[in-house]
Design a protein around this motif. Structure first.
Motif, mmCIF file in Angstrom:
data_model
loop_
_atom_site.group_PDB
_atom_site.id
_atom_site.type_symbol
_atom_site.label_atom_id
_atom_site.label_comp_id
_atom_site.label_asym_id
_atom_site.label_seq_id
_atom_site.Cartn_x
_atom_site.Cartn_y
_atom_site.Cartn_z
ATOM 1 N N ASP A 1 1.122 -1.174 -0.082
ATOM 2 C CA ASP A 1 -0.021 -0.052 -0.058
ATOM 3 C C ASP A 1 0.768 1.040 0.075
ATOM 4 O OD1 ASP A 1 -2.510 -1.435 0.172
ATOM 5 O OD2 ASP A 1 -2.399 -1.655 2.047
ATOM 6 N N LYS A 2 1.981 1.028 -0.245
ATOM 7 C CA LYS A 2 3.072 2.475 -0.674
ATOM 8 C C LYS A 2 3.299 2.536 -1.862
ATOM 9 C CE LYS A 2 4.455 2.692 4.260
ATOM 10 N NZ LYS A 2 5.728 2.535 4.867
ATOM 11 N N VAL A 3 3.492 3.766 -2.544
ATOM 12 C CA VAL A 3 3.843 4.201 -3.913
ATOM 13 C C VAL A 3 5.584 4.251 -4.085
ATOM 14 C CG1 VAL A 3 3.500 5.623 -5.731
ATOM 15 C CG2 VAL A 3 1.782 4.963 -4.356
ATOM 16 N N LEU A 4 6.233 3.813 -4.912
ATOM 17 C CA LEU A 4 7.505 4.260 -5.084
ATOM 18 C C LEU A 4 7.685 5.482 -5.643
ATOM 19 C CD1 LEU A 4 10.564 3.116 -5.156
ATOM 20 C CD2 LEU A 4 9.999 2.357 -7.455
ATOM 21 N N LEU A 5 8.486 6.370 -5.135
ATOM 22 C CA LEU A 5 8.873 7.534 -5.599
ATOM 23 C C LEU A 5 10.308 8.015 -5.315
ATOM 24 C CD1 LEU A 5 6.106 9.843 -3.822
ATOM 25 C CD2 LEU A 5 5.956 8.850 -6.130
ATOM 26 N N VAL A 6 10.642 8.748 -6.475
ATOM 27 C CA VAL A 6 12.101 9.275 -6.442
ATOM 28 C C VAL A 6 11.970 10.599 -6.368
ATOM 29 C CG1 VAL A 6 12.801 7.156 -7.768
ATOM 30 C CG2 VAL A 6 11.887 9.015 -8.961
ATOM 31 N N ARG A 7 13.156 11.322 -5.711
ATOM 32 C CA ARG A 7 13.178 12.777 -5.704
ATOM 33 C C ARG A 7 14.318 13.144 -6.764
ATOM 34 N NH1 ARG A 7 14.777 14.661 -0.211
ATOM 35 N NH2 ARG A 7 16.781 13.804 -0.797
ATOM 36 N N ARG A 8 13.760 13.965 -7.721
ATOM 37 C CA ARG A 8 14.787 14.479 -8.916
ATOM 38 C C ARG A 8 15.858 15.305 -8.542
ATOM 39 N NH1 ARG A 8 14.031 11.071 -12.399
ATOM 40 N NH2 ARG A 8 11.770 10.578 -12.682
ATOM 41 N N ALA A 9 16.962 14.811 -8.808
ATOM 42 C CA ALA A 9 18.164 15.801 -8.535
ATOM 43 C C ALA A 9 18.658 16.626 -9.713
ATOM 44 C CB ALA A 9 19.312 14.638 -8.203
ATOM 45 N N GLN A 10 18.026 16.579 -10.638
ATOM 46 C CA GLN A 10 18.030 17.527 -11.992
ATOM 47 C C GLN A 10 16.978 18.137 -12.453
ATOM 48 O OE1 GLN A 10 19.675 14.628 -14.633
ATOM 49 N NE2 GLN A 10 21.491 14.427 -13.791
ATOM 50 N N GLU A 11 16.954 19.083 -13.342
ATOM 51 C CA GLU A 11 15.970 19.836 -13.850
ATOM 52 C C GLU A 11 15.621 18.671 -15.148
ATOM 53 O OE1 GLU A 11 14.291 22.020 -12.621
ATOM 54 O OE2 GLU A 11 15.369 23.154 -11.302
ATOM 55 N N PRO A 12 14.433 18.842 -15.517
ATOM 56 C CA PRO A 12 13.174 19.572 -14.829
ATOM 57 C C PRO A 12 12.802 18.813 -13.614
ATOM 58 C CG PRO A 12 12.374 18.281 -16.700
ATOM 59 C CD PRO A 12 13.873 18.003 -16.668
ATOM 60 N N GLY A 13 12.193 19.786 -12.881
ATOM 61 C CA GLY A 13 11.586 19.196 -11.524
ATOM 62 C C GLY A 13 12.526 18.778 -10.409
ATOM 63 N N LYS A 14 13.624 19.512 -10.450
ATOM 64 C CA LYS A 14 14.629 19.100 -9.415
ATOM 65 C C LYS A 14 13.935 19.553 -7.680
ATOM 66 C CE LYS A 14 19.175 20.421 -7.757
ATOM 67 N NZ LYS A 14 20.443 21.142 -8.003
#
Length: 187
Positions: free
Chosen positions: A49-62
């Motif tokens: 019941d958890k979603v895999l997410l990543v945090r962007r280290a580059q643009e776009p969306g850093k």
């Protein structure tokens, strides 16, 4: 930017009206430049019941938390692309379950089509690659409320969790030869 030389034979291009639209066409071999397109993929992987997410280290969306994803390579089947992108960005093994959403983004520079896949989790603990992403993990809906989750990713999660259909499924036994094409249908 205008295409001035043919990508097939290198000869000069000219403007021709084809199907009522002005397009660049080769003066020698008649190849037509139909436009500039890119195809992106994204993965929605749910585990416990958890979603895999990543945090962007580059643009776009850093700095934004997003679902893992990227762009297809010229000769790469799209279902292999999304598996590769998840593995590259955070080390998680997945398989394609189905297509859950599409985004069509026509722009003057490049027309982008984004295909979002629902993925089956196989194995691995999320570890950021340190290049494209600097954070990775499985997060609950409650945890996401305090995170900087990109708006498009919020929409994808909603589409996956609140959708009322099975989505497009990979047709592994089509009635015709695929000749290397990937076929998807509502099964």
């Amino acid at each position: 930017m205008a295409i001035n030389f043919c990508t097939e034979c290198g000869q000069p291009m000219e403007i021709r009206t084809i199907d009522g639209v002005e397009r660049r066409a080769c003066t020698s071999c008649s190849a037509v430049h139909w436009g500039s397109y890119s195809i992106g993929v994204g993965a929605l992987v749910i585990k416990d019941d958890k979603v895999l997410l990543v945090r962007r280290a580059q643009e776009p969306g850093k700095g934004n938390w997003t679902n893992p994803g990227g762009y297809i390579e010229q000769l790469e089947p799209i279902e292999e692309t999304v598996i590769r992108e998840v593995l590259e960005e955070c080390g998680v093994q997945t398989n394609v379950k189905g297509i859950i959403a599409l985004r069509d983004q026509p722009r003057a520079s490049v027309h982008n089509l984004y295909v979002a896949f629902e993925m089956d989790y196989i194995s691995g603990e999320p570890i950021p690659d340190g290049v494209e992403v600097d954070g990775a993990g499985f997060y609950s809906m409650e945890e996401m409320q305090t995170m900087k989750v990109a708006s498009f990713t919020q929409w994808l999660i909603d589409a996956a969790l609140r959708g009322n259909g099975a989505g497009l499924q990979h047709d592994r036994e089509p009635i015709v030869p695929t000749n290397g094409n990937g076929f998807f249908r509502v099964l």
